[in-house]
Design a protein around this motif. Structure first.
Motif, PDB file in Angstrom:
ATOM      1  N   SER A 173       0.844  -1.193   0.000  1.00 18.17           N
ATOM      2  CA  SER A 173       0.000   0.000   0.000  1.00 18.17           C
ATOM      3  C   SER A 173       0.877   1.239   0.000  1.00 18.17           C
ATOM      4  CB  SER A 173      -0.914   0.005   1.229  1.00 18.17           C
ATOM      5  OG  SER A 173      -1.703   1.186   1.260  1.00 18.17           O
ATOM      6  N   LEU A 174       0.391   2.285  -0.668  1.00 21.77           N
ATOM      7  CA  LEU A 174       1.084   3.567  -0.659  1.00 21.77           C
ATOM      8  C   LEU A 174       0.706   4.397   0.565  1.00 21.77           C
ATOM      9  CD1 LEU A 174       0.622   4.611  -4.414  1.00 21.77           C
ATOM     10  CD2 LEU A 174       2.321   3.077  -3.412  1.00 21.77           C
ATOM     11  N   GLY A 175      -0.336   3.957   1.301  1.00 25.13           N
ATOM     12  CA  GLY A 175      -0.845   4.730   2.421  1.00 25.13           C
ATOM     13  C   GLY A 175      -0.597   4.073   3.758  1.00 25.13           C
ATOM     14  N   ILE A 176      -1.328   4.567   4.783  1.00 28.72           N
ATOM     15  CA  ILE A 176      -1.096   4.117   6.153  1.00 28.72           C
ATOM     16  C   ILE A 176      -2.368   3.595   6.808  1.00 28.72           C
ATOM     17  CG2 ILE A 176       0.867   5.660   6.489  1.00 28.72           C
ATOM     18  CD1 ILE A 176      -1.035   7.572   8.012  1.00 28.72           C
ATOM     19  N   ALA A 177      -3.429   3.373   6.050  1.00 33.89           N
ATOM     20  CA  ALA A 177      -4.679   2.891   6.637  1.00 33.89           C
ATOM     21  C   ALA A 177      -4.479   1.536   7.308  1.00 33.89           C
ATOM     22  CB  ALA A 177      -5.759   2.785   5.570  1.00 33.89           C
ATOM     23  N   ASP A 178      -5.016   1.387   8.507  1.00 33.20           N
ATOM     24  CA  ASP A 178      -5.053   0.055   9.105  1.00 33.20           C
ATOM     25  C   ASP A 178      -5.933  -0.862   8.262  1.00 33.20           C
ATOM     26  OD1 ASP A 178      -3.437   0.802  11.239  1.00 33.20           O
ATOM     27  OD2 ASP A 178      -5.155   1.449  12.444  1.00 33.20           O
ATOM     28  N   ALA A 179      -7.046  -0.333   7.795  1.00 36.73           N
ATOM     29  CA  ALA A 179      -7.945  -1.090   6.922  1.00 36.73           C
ATOM     30  C   ALA A 179      -8.912  -0.135   6.243  1.00 36.73           C
ATOM     31  CB  ALA A 179      -8.717  -2.146   7.706  1.00 36.73           C
ATOM     32  N   VAL A 180      -9.248  -0.479   5.011  1.00 35.53           N
ATOM     33  CA  VAL A 180     -10.339   0.173   4.289  1.00 35.53           C
ATOM     34  C   VAL A 180     -11.192  -0.939   3.703  1.00 35.53           C
ATOM     35  CG1 VAL A 180     -10.996   1.572   2.299  1.00 35.53           C
ATOM     36  CG2 VAL A 180      -9.058   2.276   3.733  1.00 35.53           C
ATOM     37  N   THR A 181     -12.437  -1.011   4.104  1.00 33.19           N
ATOM     38  CA  THR A 181     -13.352  -2.024   3.585  1.00 33.19           C
ATOM     39  C   THR A 181     -14.381  -1.349   2.697  1.00 33.19           C
ATOM     40  OG1 THR A 181     -13.073  -3.487   5.480  1.00 33.19           O
ATOM     41  CG2 THR A 181     -15.061  -3.774   4.181  1.00 33.19           C
ATOM     42  N   VAL A 182     -14.569  -1.919   1.501  1.00 35.67           N
ATOM     43  CA  VAL A 182     -15.451  -1.335   0.494  1.00 35.67           C
ATOM     44  C   VAL A 182     -16.522  -2.348   0.100  1.00 35.67           C
ATOM     45  CG1 VAL A 182     -15.574  -0.524  -1.907  1.00 35.67           C
ATOM     46  CG2 VAL A 182     -13.735   0.273  -0.405  1.00 35.67           C
ATOM     47  N   LEU A 183     -17.742  -1.846  -0.074  1.00 37.09           N
ATOM     48  CA  LEU A 183     -18.849  -2.612  -0.642  1.00 37.09           C
ATOM     49  C   LEU A 183     -19.131  -2.057  -2.029  1.00 37.09           C
ATOM     50  CD1 LEU A 183     -19.091  -2.998   2.485  1.00 37.09           C
ATOM     51  CD2 LEU A 183     -21.557  -3.156   2.162  1.00 37.09           C
ATOM     52  N   ALA A 184     -19.226  -2.937  -3.023  1.00 34.49           N
ATOM     53  CA  ALA A 184     -19.446  -2.492  -4.396  1.00 34.49           C
ATOM     54  C   ALA A 184     -20.280  -3.525  -5.138  1.00 34.49           C
ATOM     55  CB  ALA A 184     -18.119  -2.256  -5.102  1.00 34.49           C
ATOM     56  N   GLU A 185     -20.534  -3.261  -6.424  1.00 30.78           N
ATOM     57  CA  GLU A 185     -21.423  -4.143  -7.177  1.00 30.78           C
ATOM     58  C   GLU A 185     -20.768  -5.468  -7.528  1.00 30.78           C
ATOM     59  OE1 GLU A 185     -21.126  -3.083 -11.851  1.00 30.78           O
ATOM     60  OE2 GLU A 185     -22.293  -1.686 -10.634  1.00 30.78           O
ATOM     61  N   ASN A 186     -19.461  -5.563  -7.462  1.00 30.73           N
ATOM     62  CA  ASN A 186     -18.780  -6.843  -7.605  1.00 30.73           C
ATOM     63  C   ASN A 186     -17.471  -6.776  -6.833  1.00 30.73           C
ATOM     64  OD1 ASN A 186     -16.668  -5.827  -9.478  1.00 30.73           O
ATOM     65  ND2 ASN A 186     -18.363  -5.681 -10.940  1.00 30.73           N
ATOM     66  N   ALA A 187     -16.829  -7.929  -6.681  1.00 31.72           N
ATOM     67  CA  ALA A 187     -15.623  -7.991  -5.860  1.00 31.72           C
ATOM     68  C   ALA A 187     -14.444  -7.289  -6.512  1.00 31.72           C
ATOM     69  CB  ALA A 187     -15.288  -9.448  -5.558  1.00 31.72           C
ATOM     70  N   ALA A 188     -14.342  -7.348  -7.843  1.00 37.20           N
ATOM     71  CA  ALA A 188     -13.241  -6.665  -8.520  1.00 37.20           C
ATOM     72  C   ALA A 188     -13.311  -5.160  -8.296  1.00 37.20           C
ATOM     73  CB  ALA A 188     -13.253  -6.991 -10.010  1.00 37.20           C
ATOM     74  N   GLN A 189     -14.510  -4.580  -8.427  1.00 35.43           N
ATOM     75  CA  GLN A 189     -14.668  -3.147  -8.186  1.00 35.43           C
ATOM     76  C   GLN A 189     -14.352  -2.804  -6.737  1.00 35.43           C
ATOM     77  OE1 GLN A 189     -14.982  -0.595  -9.931  1.00 35.43           O
ATOM     78  NE2 GLN A 189     -16.134  -0.955 -11.806  1.00 35.43           N
ATOM     79  N   ALA A 190     -14.810  -3.629  -5.801  1.00 31.04           N
ATOM     80  CA  ALA A 190     -14.527  -3.379  -4.393  1.00 31.04           C
ATOM     81  C   ALA A 190     -13.032  -3.449  -4.120  1.00 31.04           C
ATOM     82  CB  ALA A 190     -15.277  -4.380  -3.526  1.00 31.04           C
ATOM     83  N   ASP A 191     -12.356  -4.399  -4.756  1.00 30.50           N
ATOM     84  CA  ASP A 191     -10.927  -4.608  -4.543  1.00 30.50           C
ATOM     85  C   ASP A 191     -10.121  -3.392  -5.002  1.00 30.50           C
ATOM     86  OD1 ASP A 191      -8.582  -5.895  -3.884  1.00 30.50           O
ATOM     87  OD2 ASP A 191      -8.715  -7.412  -5.456  1.00 30.50           O
ATOM     88  N   VAL A 192     -10.371  -2.923  -6.218  1.00 27.19           N
ATOM     89  CA  VAL A 192      -9.653  -1.747  -6.731  1.00 27.19           C
ATOM     90  C   VAL A 192      -9.922  -0.529  -5.860  1.00 27.19           C
ATOM     91  CG1 VAL A 192      -9.405  -0.142  -8.656  1.00 27.19           C
ATOM     92  CG2 VAL A 192      -9.650  -2.575  -9.108  1.00 27.19           C
ATOM     93  N   ALA A 193     -11.180  -0.315  -5.528  1.00 24.23           N
ATOM     94  CA  ALA A 193     -11.534   0.873  -4.753  1.00 24.23           C
ATOM     95  C   ALA A 193     -10.889   0.847  -3.372  1.00 24.23           C
ATOM     96  CB  ALA A 193     -13.054   0.981  -4.633  1.00 24.23           C
TER      97      ALA A 193
END
Length: 295
Positions: A173-193
């Motif tokens: 990761s380029l950042g310092i987030a402990d975690a970012v969890t995303v909900l999206a219309e499919n898993a690939a979109q959630a993964d990139v986001a």
């Protein structure tokens, strides 16, 4: 590297599929004959997924642009499409590899079958199938951020993918987030986001953040010489808030464009939420590193 392995877990209701870096838990719900047929379809598809990705790695490691590129295999095309929706932001299709594989395997699992619901969990990035009227509960490992511990997704919701990223995750990761969890219309979109949002939860130039070029860790990294986070020191409350607000602005922009449904961002015991999760005030959700779906 050993070839693809498909085995039953102890409960005999879930399949474990492993091949190199791909590690899946697969479960389908419905009549037994439909479940078994679905599992056979998934096992058959799994045999060539990694081989196909390796074939297209040179292109998958290159950043996307608004122009489409020709990719031979469906998993790679899923990854490309998910990444390209964020152009001209720097990102390669590899940011969607875990989610893209989950989506591909879910498609194979449910094709032509009469199932009530199903999921493919690829190391915490999850693709979901829900028949009309059905719902899935996602039990999320605790983070201590004060959220409840279940996320109910119904067939009427637009969410069919969940993914988490952060500097302690499997990918750089380029950042310092402990975690970012995303909900999206499919898993690939959630993964990139999730990857892109986690990248901007950051304090550029902060002396307490240790970074090294990605290529120093992995000469074949799609990130090249970009600096990736290796360790983080103490931050003040003001700094934590500033880093989270940077990520939240990116998440909100994605939600406004329809690229994600919701996102939850975590850093040093603090959090920010965008999308419908924010409307719930966080009271109904507990989002973190690993997702395990169940009845």
């Amino acid at each position: 590297m050993n070839g693809p392995a498909v085995t039953w877990l102890a409960d005999r209701r879930r399949l474990h599929m492993n091949h190199g870096p791909i590690d899946l838990i697969v479960e389908a719900f419905g009549a037994e004959v439909e479940r078994q047929a679905a599992y056979t379809q998934a096992a058959n598809r799994f045999g060539t997924v990694l081989e196909e990705l390796v074939t297209e790695l040179p292109l998958l490691r290159q950043p996307v642009s608004e122009a489409s590129r020709t990719l031979r295999f469906s998993t790679a095309r899923r990854m490309e499409e998910a990444a390209r929706s964020h152009a001209p932001t720097f990102v390669t299709p590899m940011a969607a590899v875990a989610g893209g594989v989950a989506d591909e395997m879910l498609t194979a699992l449910v094709a032509g079958r009469r199932l009530r619901r199903a999921y493919v969990n690829n190391g915490g990035d999850v693709a979901l199938y829900l028949a009309p009227g059905e719902h899935m509960d996602a039990a999320i490992a605790g983070t201590g951020h004060g959220f409840a511990d279940h996320l109910a997704i119904s067939a009427e919701d637009s969410v069919r993918g969940i993914a988490t990223s952060g500097w302690r995750g499997r990918s750089h990761s380029l950042g310092i987030a402990d975690a970012v969890t995303v909900l999206a219309e499919n898993a690939a979109q959630a993964d990139v986001a999730a990857t892109l949002i986690a990248n901007v939860v950051d304090l550029p130039g902060h002396p307490g953040i240790a970074r090294v070029p990605a290529s120093q860790i992995d000469p074949d990294s799609d990130l090249g010489d970009r600096l990736v986070t290796q360790d983080v020191g103490p931050f003040s409350d003001v700094e934590v808030a500033a880093a989270l607000e940077r990520g939240l602005a990116t998440a909100n922009a994605m939600a406004e464009r329809g690229l994600i449904h919701s996102a939850a961002l975590f850093l040093r015991g603090e959090s920010r939420i965008c999308g419908p999760l924010a409307a719930a005030g966080g009271s109904a959700y507990k989002l973190s590193w690993r997702t395990v779906c169940h009845v």
